[in-house]
Design a protein around this motif. Structure first.
Motif, PDB file in Angstrom:
ATOM      1  N   ASP A  82      58.506  20.098 -14.656  1.00 16.08           N
ATOM      2  CA  ASP A  82      57.813  19.178 -13.753  1.00 16.08           C
ATOM      3  C   ASP A  82      57.065  18.099 -14.527  1.00 16.08           C
ATOM      4  O   ASP A  82      57.080  16.932 -14.151  1.00 16.08           O
ATOM      5  CB  ASP A  82      56.807  19.944 -12.882  1.00 16.08           C
ATOM      6  CG  ASP A  82      57.469  20.834 -11.857  1.00 16.08           C
ATOM      7  OD1 ASP A  82      58.405  20.351 -11.182  1.00 16.08           O
ATOM      8  OD2 ASP A  82      57.072  22.000 -11.721  1.00 16.08           O
ATOM      9  N   ARG A 113      62.371  24.812 -12.351  1.00 13.93           N
ATOM     10  CA  ARG A 113      61.350  24.390 -11.395  1.00 13.93           C
ATOM     11  C   ARG A 113      61.251  25.456 -10.297  1.00 13.93           C
ATOM     12  O   ARG A 113      62.213  26.187 -10.024  1.00 13.93           O
ATOM     13  CB  ARG A 113      61.696  23.019 -10.815  1.00 13.93           C
ATOM     14  CG  ARG A 113      61.836  21.931 -11.868  1.00 13.93           C
ATOM     15  CD  ARG A 113      62.031  20.577 -11.242  1.00 13.93           C
ATOM     16  NE  ARG A 113      60.785  20.075 -10.661  1.00 13.93           N
ATOM     17  CZ  ARG A 113      60.693  18.955  -9.934  1.00 13.93           C
ATOM     18  NH1 ARG A 113      61.781  18.246  -9.672  1.00 13.93           N
ATOM     19  NH2 ARG A 113      59.538  18.567  -9.445  1.00 13.93           N
ATOM     20  N   LEU A 134      60.552  21.952  -2.259  1.00 15.35           N
ATOM     21  CA  LEU A 134      59.995  20.822  -2.984  1.00 15.35           C
ATOM     22  C   LEU A 134      59.742  19.699  -1.989  1.00 15.35           C
ATOM     23  O   LEU A 134      60.654  19.264  -1.283  1.00 15.35           O
ATOM     24  CB  LEU A 134      60.963  20.353  -4.073  1.00 15.35           C
ATOM     25  CG  LEU A 134      60.543  19.116  -4.868  1.00 15.35           C
ATOM     26  CD1 LEU A 134      59.280  19.392  -5.670  1.00 15.35           C
ATOM     27  CD2 LEU A 134      61.679  18.657  -5.784  1.00 15.35           C
ATOM     28  N   THR A 161      53.150  19.928  -8.062  1.00 14.65           N
ATOM     29  CA  THR A 161      54.057  20.294  -9.141  1.00 14.65           C
ATOM     30  C   THR A 161      53.369  20.081 -10.485  1.00 14.65           C
ATOM     31  O   THR A 161      52.553  19.172 -10.648  1.00 14.65           O
ATOM     32  CB  THR A 161      55.350  19.454  -9.092  1.00 14.65           C
ATOM     33  OG1 THR A 161      55.024  18.072  -9.217  1.00 14.65           O
ATOM     34  CG2 THR A 161      56.107  19.686  -7.792  1.00 14.65           C
ATOM     35  N   TYR A 190      54.919  21.737  -4.077  1.00 16.69           N
ATOM     36  CA  TYR A 190      55.696  22.926  -3.744  1.00 16.69           C
ATOM     37  C   TYR A 190      55.075  23.605  -2.537  1.00 16.69           C
ATOM     38  O   TYR A 190      53.849  23.771  -2.458  1.00 16.69           O
ATOM     39  CB  TYR A 190      55.714  23.912  -4.906  1.00 16.69           C
ATOM     40  CG  TYR A 190      56.562  23.484  -6.075  1.00 16.69           C
ATOM     41  CD1 TYR A 190      57.909  23.163  -5.905  1.00 16.69           C
ATOM     42  CD2 TYR A 190      56.026  23.410  -7.354  1.00 16.69           C
ATOM     43  CE1 TYR A 190      58.685  22.781  -6.980  1.00 16.69           C
ATOM     44  CE2 TYR A 190      56.802  23.033  -8.440  1.00 16.69           C
ATOM     45  CZ  TYR A 190      58.126  22.714  -8.248  1.00 16.69           C
ATOM     46  OH  TYR A 190      58.894  22.334  -9.313  1.00 16.69           O
TER      47      TYR A 190
END
Length: 338
Positions: A82, A113, A134, A161, A190
């Motif tokens: 990230d 991620r 996301l 993130t 997130y």
């Protein structure tokens, strides 16, 4: 392999522009793991040697480059996909050109991620991986549609993130209740399904594992009064001798002391993540099923003080052995090529 194993430790970030070739000058290690500290504390300098290779997104625009002819193994410590995607892209190109054994390829790091890990671990037997979405340029309507399409269930944890150490915006019961996100076009977030993992005795348990080559080291076991367990949470165990004893038993027993169900599930996680070196935060229930909180290479093994005490100290010897085994195996690959 005769002589020292020479390790090139790749570090860097997306913020720096200048490449720091002077080994004595500190560089930012934010978003890098602490593999360098494990090496410095654990290994005899007669057997291993290392040099720092600082990277930034501008590396290939510079005239001066790193010389790797005297390096046997490269170890990529840049671990947060990230925070440092630009640096990781440069590292991927750099390591491809070096043709040296490599620990934690940048391409594999870029697949760690939170939402990618959630997708990869979903549906594996004895593993519960909460769904993670996301959020880019989030609006209430977009989040509603995204959650509905994914079968996402609230309540949910929201975090920006690239944040760690328990940092989050909060736990929200519905898209309508989320604050501090909508209209933010600069940052990504997130959204993770919240799972109440409280044990029958009222405590919340989190165990940290390190995957090192084909070894799994049980690093830490914490029992807390609250679900958001992070670095300082273990301090609250000082007033609970039973919890301290439990943690000592878990760390002392290590991976081999876990139920067969848990060992199988953890091996499956290692296979799916596909890194040589990474950490996992999880909670195991009484039957050995694994609730995954986070799995990536950004986790640190050592506390900031640089040493381990009490209930965690038993993890040091197996960690040293596992890292040494990994390095020697990688160095053997180099010897075979030459």
């Amino acid at each position: 392999m005769p002589g020292k194993v020479r390790i090139g430790l790749i570090v860097g970030n997306d913020t720096d522009r200048a490449i720091e070739f002077d080994q004595a000058v500190n560089v930012s290690l934010r978003g890098n793991n602490d593999a360098d500290l494990v090496l410095k504390l654990a290994f005899d300098e007669d057997e291993f040697d290392w040099t720092r290779l600082h990277m930034t997104p501008s590396y290939f625009r510079k005239t001066k480059r790193w010389e790797t002819s005297k390096v046997d193994v490269l170890w990529n410590m840049v671990s947060d996909a990230d925070q440092h995607p630009g640096t990781l892209a440069v590292i991927e190109k750099f390591t491809d050109q070096c043709d040296l054994p490599l620990i934690d390829p940048a391409a594999a790091i870029l697949q760690t991620r939170r939402h990618d890990v959630a997708r990869r671990l979903a549906g594996i037997e004895h593993i519960h991986m909460p769904k993670t979405l996301l959020l880019r340029n989030p609006t209430l309507e977009r989040v509603r549609r995204q959650a509905e399409a994914a079968g996402f269930r609230f309540p949910a944890i929201v975090r920006r993130t690239g944040t760690h150490n328990g940092q989050m915006l909060g736990v929200f019961q519905s898209p309508e209740e989320i604050e501090g996100v909508y209209g933010d076009r600069r940052n990504e977030y997130y959204l993770t399904e919240f799972v109440d993992f409280r044990s029958p005795d009222g405590g919340y348990r989190k165990t940290r594992f390190f995957f090192v080559g084909d070894e799994i080291v049980l690093r830490q076991h914490v029992v807390s009064e609250t679900w958001n367990i992070h670095g300082r949470s273990g301090r609250g165990m000082a007033d609970h001798p039973d919890r301290l004893a439990e943690a000592q038993t878990w760390v002392g027993g290590g991976f081999a002391g876990l139920p067969a169900t848990a060992r199988t599930a953890l091996r499956a996680i290692g296979d799916q993540i596909g890194l040589d070196y990474f950490g996992l935060d999880a909670s195991l229930d009484s039957e050995g099923r694994v609730l995954v909180f986070e799995a990536n290479a950004t986790m640190n093994f050592l506390p900031r003080a640089g040493h381990m005490r009490g209930r965690s100290a038993a993890a040091l010897a197996p960690m040293v052995a596992a890292v040494r085994k990994l390095l020697l195996a990688k160095a053997a690959q180099r010897a075979t090529k030459t």
